[in-house]
Design an enzyme around this catalytic site. Sequence first.
Site, PDB file in Angstrom:
ATOM      1  N   HIS A 147     -10.745  -7.952  -7.806  1.00 29.85           N
ATOM      2  CA  HIS A 147     -11.707  -7.810  -6.717  1.00 29.85           C
ATOM      3  C   HIS A 147     -12.291  -6.405  -6.852  1.00 29.85           C
ATOM      4  O   HIS A 147     -11.598  -5.483  -7.312  1.00 29.85           O
ATOM      5  CB  HIS A 147     -10.953  -7.941  -5.391  1.00 29.85           C
ATOM      6  CG  HIS A 147     -11.822  -7.969  -4.180  1.00 29.85           C
ATOM      7  ND1 HIS A 147     -12.378  -6.830  -3.647  1.00 29.85           N
ATOM      8  CD2 HIS A 147     -12.235  -8.988  -3.404  1.00 29.85           C
ATOM      9  CE1 HIS A 147     -13.095  -7.157  -2.587  1.00 29.85           C
ATOM     10  NE2 HIS A 147     -13.026  -8.458  -2.412  1.00 29.85           N
ATOM     11  N   ASP A 225      -2.479  -5.127  -5.715  1.00 27.99           N
ATOM     12  CA  ASP A 225      -3.444  -5.494  -4.688  1.00 27.99           C
ATOM     13  C   ASP A 225      -2.933  -6.802  -4.090  1.00 27.99           C
ATOM     14  O   ASP A 225      -3.056  -7.859  -4.701  1.00 27.99           O
ATOM     15  CB  ASP A 225      -4.824  -5.668  -5.332  1.00 27.99           C
ATOM     16  CG  ASP A 225      -5.832  -6.275  -4.372  1.00 27.99           C
ATOM     17  OD1 ASP A 225      -5.462  -6.552  -3.213  1.00 27.99           O
ATOM     18  OD2 ASP A 225      -6.989  -6.466  -4.789  1.00 27.99           O
ATOM     19  N   GLN A 228      -4.431 -11.043  -1.336  1.00 27.47           N
ATOM     20  CA  GLN A 228      -4.291 -12.504  -1.356  1.00 27.47           C
ATOM     21  C   GLN A 228      -2.842 -12.937  -1.556  1.00 27.47           C
ATOM     22  O   GLN A 228      -2.566 -14.138  -1.605  1.00 27.47           O
ATOM     23  CB  GLN A 228      -5.157 -13.110  -2.479  1.00 27.47           C
ATOM     24  CG  GLN A 228      -6.626 -12.815  -2.372  1.00 27.47           C
ATOM     25  CD  GLN A 228      -7.303 -13.541  -1.204  1.00 27.47           C
ATOM     26  OE1 GLN A 228      -6.763 -14.482  -0.628  1.00 27.47           O
ATOM     27  NE2 GLN A 228      -8.486 -13.084  -0.840  1.00 27.47           N
ATOM     28  N   LYS A 251      -6.709 -11.395   6.644  1.00 27.83           N
ATOM     29  CA  LYS A 251      -6.497 -12.558   5.767  1.00 27.83           C
ATOM     30  C   LYS A 251      -5.175 -13.245   6.063  1.00 27.83           C
ATOM     31  O   LYS A 251      -4.835 -14.249   5.454  1.00 27.83           O
ATOM     32  CB  LYS A 251      -6.534 -12.121   4.300  1.00 27.83           C
ATOM     33  CG  LYS A 251      -7.916 -11.627   3.875  1.00 27.83           C
ATOM     34  CD  LYS A 251      -7.957 -11.330   2.410  1.00 27.83           C
ATOM     35  CE  LYS A 251      -9.125 -10.452   2.021  1.00 27.83           C
ATOM     36  NZ  LYS A 251     -10.361 -11.202   1.904  1.00 27.83           N
ATOM     37  N   CYS A 391     -16.918 -11.014  -4.958  1.00 25.65           N
ATOM     38  CA  CYS A 391     -16.572  -9.606  -5.204  1.00 25.65           C
ATOM     39  C   CYS A 391     -15.674  -9.473  -6.436  1.00 25.65           C
ATOM     40  O   CYS A 391     -14.775  -8.616  -6.473  1.00 25.65           O
ATOM     41  CB  CYS A 391     -15.889  -8.955  -4.010  1.00 25.65           C
ATOM     42  SG  CYS A 391     -16.904  -8.928  -2.556  1.00 25.65           S
TER      43      CYS A 391
HETATM   44  N1  PMP Z   1      -8.480  -7.548  -2.972  1.00 28.86           N
HETATM   45  C1  PMP Z   1      -8.598  -8.874  -2.962  1.00 28.86           C
HETATM   46  C2  PMP Z   1      -7.908  -9.674  -4.039  1.00 28.86           C
HETATM   47  C3  PMP Z   1      -9.324  -9.509  -1.959  1.00 28.86           C
HETATM   48  O1  PMP Z   1      -9.440 -10.831  -1.954  1.00 28.86           O
HETATM   49  C4  PMP Z   1      -9.953  -8.719  -0.962  1.00 28.86           C
HETATM   50  C5  PMP Z   1     -10.803  -9.342   0.117  1.00 28.86           C
HETATM   51  N2  PMP Z   1     -11.654 -10.363  -0.307  1.00 28.86           N
HETATM   52  C6  PMP Z   1      -9.790  -7.335  -1.025  1.00 28.86           C
HETATM   53  C7  PMP Z   1      -9.052  -6.781  -2.038  1.00 28.86           C
HETATM   54  C8  PMP Z   1     -10.418  -6.438  -0.007  1.00 28.86           C
HETATM   55  O2  PMP Z   1      -9.903  -6.687   1.258  1.00 28.86           O
HETATM   56  P1  PMP Z   1     -10.640  -6.101   2.541  1.00 28.86           P
HETATM   57  O3  PMP Z   1     -12.085  -6.480   2.415  1.00 28.86           O
HETATM   58  O4  PMP Z   1      -9.969  -6.809   3.673  1.00 28.86           O
HETATM   59  O5  PMP Z   1     -10.411  -4.651   2.546  1.00 28.86           O
END
Ligand code: PMP
Length: 434
Positions: A147, A225, A228, A251, A391
């Site tokens: 991401h 990270d 998920q 999430k 993203c």
């Molecule tokens: N890492 C991953 C794998 C994600 O899926 C996301 C959110 N889509 C993020 C980081 C970023 O999370 P946030 O937008 O809640 O800060």
Amino acid sequence: MATSTYGWTERRTSAGAGAVAGRRAPLDVAAVRRDFPILDQTVDGKPLVYLDNAASSQKPRQVVEAIGAYYLRDHANVHRGVHELARRATEAYEYARERVARWLNAAGPHELVWTRGATEALNLVAFSVGRARVGHGDEIVVSEMEHHSNLVPWQLLAERRGAKLRHVGLTDDGRLDLDHLAALLGSRTRVVSLPHVSNALGTINPARDIAALVRERTGAVYVLDGAQGAPHLPVDVRALGCDFYAFSGHKMCGPTGVGGLWGRRALLEEMPPYQGGGEMIERVYANHSTWAEAPHKFEAGTPNIAGAVGLAAAVEYLDGVGLAAIHGHERALTRNAMVLLSGVEGLRILGPANAEERAGVVPFVIEGASAQDVATILDAEGIAVRAGHHCAQLVVDRYGVPATTRASFYLYNTVEEVRRLAEGVTAARRILLE
Ligand code: PMP
């Protein structure tokens, strides 16, 4: 006499947990759904099917009520006040830290830094570990599965320090290429930062095996990270063998605007602060300051107190249902979705062929059809999915597609909803291509 917020949180959440599915397996979806009133609505006259959980999950009543009760009874600023409400707010905030830290199996609450979410947690690590440990010519290992939140902060660090980014490649079936990872690790590797679970492919990465590899070959800091991972899998940060674990509340049934960074105590102590301001100092002089101890050193300014309270209520809720039961339920839905979607002509599912290796995420493309158009047609059927690069630009680039349509499941989704998804996708293909 004032009621202790700690006691209040324990009472509310135990009632909440009792009201849902308990630790029974399989998970009682009907009981769970009663806790999520938002799911009980129609879109264009059709029952809502919410399959955009990888972007953000819905919130159970228990979480919304915990936040409401905090604001209606206990709110004040934390840590500084001597009055009753300040005491209660501080207790609620620090209890929440203790509760979430325990959920992650951290060594203690001092290892959990509150952040705005996974993005801020990863920026914090990149900035502070970067300052402490990364210099000119050093290497930072990420992957093509990232991401942007676990890629751009490292790009910024590499640019600041004259370091180099190395990207682990992916196999054709959406896994990290572990041979490539092993080949990239070396004496210049200072950081290895990888996703626990991919938001764009659904792949559950072998985080523990990677930890062993990183330890064997480098003295690098190993970051996961977990944006998920934490919502869908039982997470034990010590068993995972990482040094940092970043996650987002929204999430995992919690509110937006709050998340956390778990870090090993010794590393948190060694790292310089991320932002300056109130709360994070020990003593301020005219031209310099000294820092509070971790985790407070990393929490400049008035924090998201209600967010922390809501996130603790979310953790209490997920514990009540049971992460293992949630993961099992999602796996069954994923398996079902993969079988049904594979029957749609020209449809290709990205990521591991085996549903056991996924965490409830099914991204797909239909040859000749735009991913956005598919999502728009599904929306007209009341089905919420996401289309785009999610993203994770490097992922769609790797698989040679401009975008995917992504269905992502959570504890409240049903087999009937999966069936409606497959029907909707079949109809979308017909409308767009026939
Ligand atoms: N890492 C991953 C794998 C994600 O899926 C996301 C959110 N889509 C993020 C980081 C970023 O999370 P946030 O937008 O809640 O800060």
